[in-house]
Structure formats: structure tokens, C-alpha cells
Design a protein around this motif. Sequence first.
Motif, PDB file in Angstrom:
ATOM      1  N   HIS A  81       4.716 -65.722-114.651  1.00  0.00           N
ATOM      2  CA  HIS A  81       3.850 -65.056-114.045  1.00  0.00           C
ATOM      3  C   HIS A  81       2.424 -65.739-113.492  1.00  0.00           C
ATOM      4  O   HIS A  81       1.577 -65.860-112.464  1.00  0.00           O
ATOM      5  N   GLN A 181       8.201 -57.118-116.698  1.00  0.00           N
ATOM      6  CA  GLN A 181       7.368 -57.390-115.741  1.00  0.00           C
ATOM      7  C   GLN A 181       6.375 -56.369-115.063  1.00  0.00           C
ATOM      8  O   GLN A 181       4.940 -57.151-114.613  1.00  0.00           O
ATOM      9  N   GLN A 182       6.337 -55.071-114.430  1.00  0.00           N
ATOM     10  CA  GLN A 182       5.144 -54.564-114.353  1.00  0.00           C
ATOM     11  C   GLN A 182       4.741 -53.819-115.324  1.00  0.00           C
ATOM     12  O   GLN A 182       3.376 -53.739-115.389  1.00  0.00           O
ATOM     13  N   GLU A 185       2.427 -57.032-115.950  1.00  0.00           N
ATOM     14  CA  GLU A 185       0.846 -56.714-114.556  1.00  0.00           C
ATOM     15  C   GLU A 185       0.048 -56.018-115.319  1.00  0.00           C
ATOM     16  O   GLU A 185      -0.875 -56.295-115.299  1.00  0.00           O
ATOM     17  N   ARG A 186       0.510 -54.611-115.712  1.00  0.00           N
ATOM     18  CA  ARG A 186       0.133 -53.909-115.847  1.00  0.00           C
ATOM     19  C   ARG A 186      -1.325 -54.220-116.932  1.00  0.00           C
ATOM     20  O   ARG A 186      -2.027 -53.870-117.615  1.00  0.00           O
ATOM     21  N   ALA A 190      -3.776 -61.532-116.108  1.00  0.00           N
ATOM     22  CA  ALA A 190      -3.045 -63.113-115.930  1.00  0.00           C
ATOM     23  C   ALA A 190      -4.128 -64.415-115.794  1.00  0.00           C
ATOM     24  O   ALA A 190      -3.646 -65.654-116.224  1.00  0.00           O
TER      25      ALA A 190
END
Length: 201
Positions: A81, A181-182, A185-186, A190
Motif C-alpha cells: 500500500h 486493507q480497507q 486505507e480508511r 498513505a
Amino acid sequence: MALLDFFRRRPEASPEALGDFLHAQAAYVAQKTVLDYCRVKAGRSEKQLFADPDFQAALAHCRWQVFFSALTDVTALVEAHLRPHAPGQEAALAAALVPLHAAALLAEPPPPEEAASAEAARDGLPHHLASLQLEPPQPAHRQKLLAEPVLFATLPIHSEQRQGESLAIKGALRFQIVSTQQELERRFDAVKTADNLLNRR
């Protein structure tokens, strides 16, 4: 709108928060995948099965083993990521994740009988990340999961009682990794997280 902004969590970016995330998500992946399956298999006999000392010992071993491998998988997920935000510094990014992984392994010290496996997971991470960096970053639904064979090898349900259920077991594990992963990202910025890792003193 101001009230909504007040309660909305701002994205995190600190290495410390990322380290906590690694431990928490790997533990959740391991426990959710293993316990949910065992409870479904036990059905109405859940209380009796979970009270059995031999089952409890096997269950504890499974949970630790899957945690170790899931932690490597979650760390690999984080690396994939963040890698696009660290062009030319891929090796440094991997190196910055190594101590976070090592700390997460010991956030809850494993019992003595599991210590060798924890050390193997720690020592194997740099090579694993280096091998992954030979290819483009993979999203969660395509990532090769080290936890998968470990899960099948240690589940405290005899293989004969799992016939025809392999796809469901794999799917449950994959679902937790995709959910991780979700959540990553939340919760995390990054760009800033990669920058903070690379510039950590």
C-alpha cells in the motif's frame, strides 16, 4: 457540518500508530478466522468442545501460529500500500517496517513453546518483503497469504471433518485480509505515513 468534522477521525500517519495497527489487525485476522470456523463446526457442542483441555491447547497453538503468519501478511499488505509513495526508496521502506513487525510480535509475548516460531517470523520478514518487491505491489485480493497453509496445518478440527470446506476456509481468511486493507486505507494517510517511516529518526 462543524460537529461532524469534530467527530470525524483524521487520518493517522505516525509509525507508532501503524505499529499498533499491525498487531491489532493480525490478531483480529487470526482470532476471527480460527474461532468463527471452530464455533460453526462445533455447533450445539460448542460449550463442551471449547471446555476440552486438549482442544484448548490445540486451539491456542493454532491461534498463535496463524497470528505469526498473519502479521507477516498484514505487514506485506502495508508495504504494498505504501510502496507507490516511496519511489526509489523501496528497500528503505521495507527496512522501516521490520522493527514495527518485530515489536508487534512481542506486544503480547508468546508462550515459551511458541517462541521459536515467533523468532522465525521475525527473521524471515526482510527476505519476504525483498522478494515481494521484485514484483509490482499486489492488492489484498491477489496477495499470496502465508497464513493460509499455516491455518490448514494447525486448525484443531481433523482434516476428515473439513472435506469440501477448503474454499470456505480460504474465503474467510481472504475476507479478513481484504477488510484489513480497507481499514488501512480508511485510517491512514498513505503519503504522510510513508514519509514519516522513511524519515524516522
